[in-house]
Design a protein around this motif. Structure first.
Motif, PDB file in Angstrom:
ATOM      1  N   ALA A  75      -7.923   1.869  -5.083  1.00 35.41           N
ATOM      2  CA  ALA A  75      -7.627   2.699  -3.918  1.00 35.41           C
ATOM      3  C   ALA A  75      -6.825   3.934  -4.316  1.00 35.41           C
ATOM      4  O   ALA A  75      -7.041   5.020  -3.770  1.00 35.41           O
ATOM      5  N   LYS A  94      -9.983  12.031  -4.016  1.00 36.90           N
ATOM      6  CA  LYS A  94     -10.197  12.731  -2.752  1.00 36.90           C
ATOM      7  C   LYS A  94      -9.238  13.912  -2.617  1.00 36.90           C
ATOM      8  O   LYS A  94      -9.629  14.993  -2.170  1.00 36.90           O
ATOM      9  N   GLN A 146      -9.198   6.341  -5.809  1.00 31.66           N
ATOM     10  CA  GLN A 146      -9.953   6.985  -4.735  1.00 31.66           C
ATOM     11  C   GLN A 146      -9.130   8.070  -4.055  1.00 31.66           C
ATOM     12  O   GLN A 146      -9.615   9.172  -3.785  1.00 31.66           O
ATOM     13  N   PHE A 147      -7.862   7.747  -3.781  1.00 34.23           N
ATOM     14  CA  PHE A 147      -6.968   8.675  -3.087  1.00 34.23           C
ATOM     15  C   PHE A 147      -6.756   9.943  -3.910  1.00 34.23           C
ATOM     16  O   PHE A 147      -6.814  11.063  -3.386  1.00 34.23           O
ATOM     17  N   LYS A 198       0.835  -1.191   0.000  1.00 32.35           N
ATOM     18  CA  LYS A 198       0.000   0.000   0.000  1.00 32.35           C
ATOM     19  C   LYS A 198       0.870   1.241   0.000  1.00 32.35           C
ATOM     20  O   LYS A 198       1.704   1.422   0.881  1.00 32.35           O
ATOM     21  N   GLY A 239     -14.154  -4.876   0.250  1.00 33.94           N
ATOM     22  CA  GLY A 239     -13.777  -3.566  -0.262  1.00 33.94           C
ATOM     23  C   GLY A 239     -14.695  -3.113  -1.383  1.00 33.94           C
ATOM     24  O   GLY A 239     -15.079  -1.937  -1.449  1.00 33.94           O
ATOM     25  N   GLU A 248     -11.093   2.866   4.996  1.00 41.27           N
ATOM     26  CA  GLU A 248     -11.149   4.109   4.228  1.00 41.27           C
ATOM     27  C   GLU A 248     -11.048   3.932   2.722  1.00 41.27           C
ATOM     28  O   GLU A 248     -11.418   4.831   1.973  1.00 41.27           O
ATOM     29  N   ASP A 249     -10.516   2.821   2.240  1.00 40.33           N
ATOM     30  CA  ASP A 249     -10.415   2.605   0.799  1.00 40.33           C
ATOM     31  C   ASP A 249     -10.470   1.115   0.499  1.00 40.33           C
ATOM     32  O   ASP A 249     -10.442   0.275   1.413  1.00 40.33           O
ATOM     33  N   ALA A 250     -10.547   0.766  -0.783  1.00 38.88           N
ATOM     34  CA  ALA A 250     -10.755  -0.621  -1.193  1.00 38.88           C
ATOM     35  C   ALA A 250      -9.618  -1.539  -0.744  1.00 38.88           C
ATOM     36  O   ALA A 250      -9.848  -2.710  -0.429  1.00 38.88           O
ATOM     37  N   TYR A 251      -8.402  -1.020  -0.709  1.00 42.42           N
ATOM     38  CA  TYR A 251      -7.267  -1.866  -0.339  1.00 42.42           C
ATOM     39  C   TYR A 251      -7.292  -2.236   1.152  1.00 42.42           C
ATOM     40  O   TYR A 251      -6.720  -3.258   1.541  1.00 42.42           O
ATOM     41  N   ASP A 252      -7.963  -1.429   1.949  1.00 39.23           N
ATOM     42  CA  ASP A 252      -8.079  -1.755   3.372  1.00 39.23           C
ATOM     43  C   ASP A 252      -8.750  -3.111   3.573  1.00 39.23           C
ATOM     44  O   ASP A 252      -8.442  -3.836   4.519  1.00 39.23           O
ATOM     45  N   PHE A 310     -17.409   0.279  -1.150  1.00 41.73           N
ATOM     46  CA  PHE A 310     -17.332   1.458  -2.013  1.00 41.73           C
ATOM     47  C   PHE A 310     -18.128   1.285  -3.309  1.00 41.73           C
ATOM     48  O   PHE A 310     -17.813   1.881  -4.328  1.00 41.73           O
TER      49      PHE A 310
END
Length: 230
Positions: free
Chosen positions: A214, A221, A217-218, A23, A150, A94-98, A154
């Motif tokens: 992710a 954002k 998404q990052f 990540k 994930g 907080e994101d798909a990779y989490d 989302f």
């Protein structure tokens, strides 16, 4: 004893380190991931108790069905329910990779305790094969489960329920197939090698897809926050 515990824990630590370092955005809180690992470790004992009770009571007369469908569904359900109840709705997701990280944490917690108990019973001679098969397969089942959690987290509201169920069904089917192959005593190795290659490919492609999403998404954002400051 120290050497045995080190050997038992090392495969899980190595696999999780790879996923964690993969990540490239903000790292997950180590405390939250540690809690997920502990939840997975603790669930080993109720799973073993339930399996023991069912075996002693001869609930399943067919050993193949017990080892494939029942064991696989029981273990993956416990992982699934832990992630769904204790992780899925937290703000740290907080994101798909989490999902990948939490799924792997829970699964590796279970795999680590199972590996310790197994090596205590049968010694270090089985350590290498267990690192290649049970520990890595549990990690990859967790990766697959986490990936679909994930996607659920989302996705639009109308699609979330479907992906939450896929988060259970996909690793369950993979786990059942893995156990079924082990049951083919004389031929299991010939089938296990291609299956594990497929499992690694499937798991690592989920890691890649989740990471790509992710990152998107990052960046989205960050772009939105930048626009708000102007």
């Amino acid at each position: 004893m120290f050497i045995l515990l080190t050997v038992a824990i090392a495969p899980s630590l190595a696999l999780f380190s790879y996923l964690y370092l993969r990540k490239q955005m903000a790292k997950e809180p180590s405390r939250t991931l540690f809690h997920a690992f502990i939840y997975g470790a603790i669930m080993t004992f109720p799973i073993m108790f339930i399996q023991h009770v069912f075996e002693e009571e001869h609930v399943f007369n067919n050993e193949f069905l017990r080892n494939t469908l029942f064991t696989s569904s029981l273990e993956e359900f416990f992982k699934w329910i832990i992630i769904f109840i204790l992780v899925y709705k937290t703000v740290e997701f907080e994101d798909a990779y989490d999902g990948i990280l939490y799924g792997a944490s829970v699964s590796l917690g279970f795999a680590t305790v199972e590996n310790i108990l197994y090596l205590l019973s049968f010694g270090l001679d089985t350590a290498f094969i267990r690192a290649l098969l049970p520990v890595s397969s549990h990690a990859l089942f967790g990766v697959v489960m986490g990936y679909y959690f994930g996607k659920a987290k989302f996705s639009p509201v109308g699609e979330q329920g479907r992906w939450i169920w896929v988060a259970f069904l996909a690793p369950f089917l993979l786990h059942a197939l893995y156990n079924a192959i082990l049951f083919l005593y004389d031929y299991w190795l010939y089938l296990m090698i291609p299956f594990m290659l497929f499992l690694w490919w499937f798991g690592l492609t989920r890691v890649k897809y989740a990471h790509t999403f992710a990152v998107q998404q990052f960046r989205k954002k960050a772009h939105t926050n930048l626009r708000k400051t102007h």
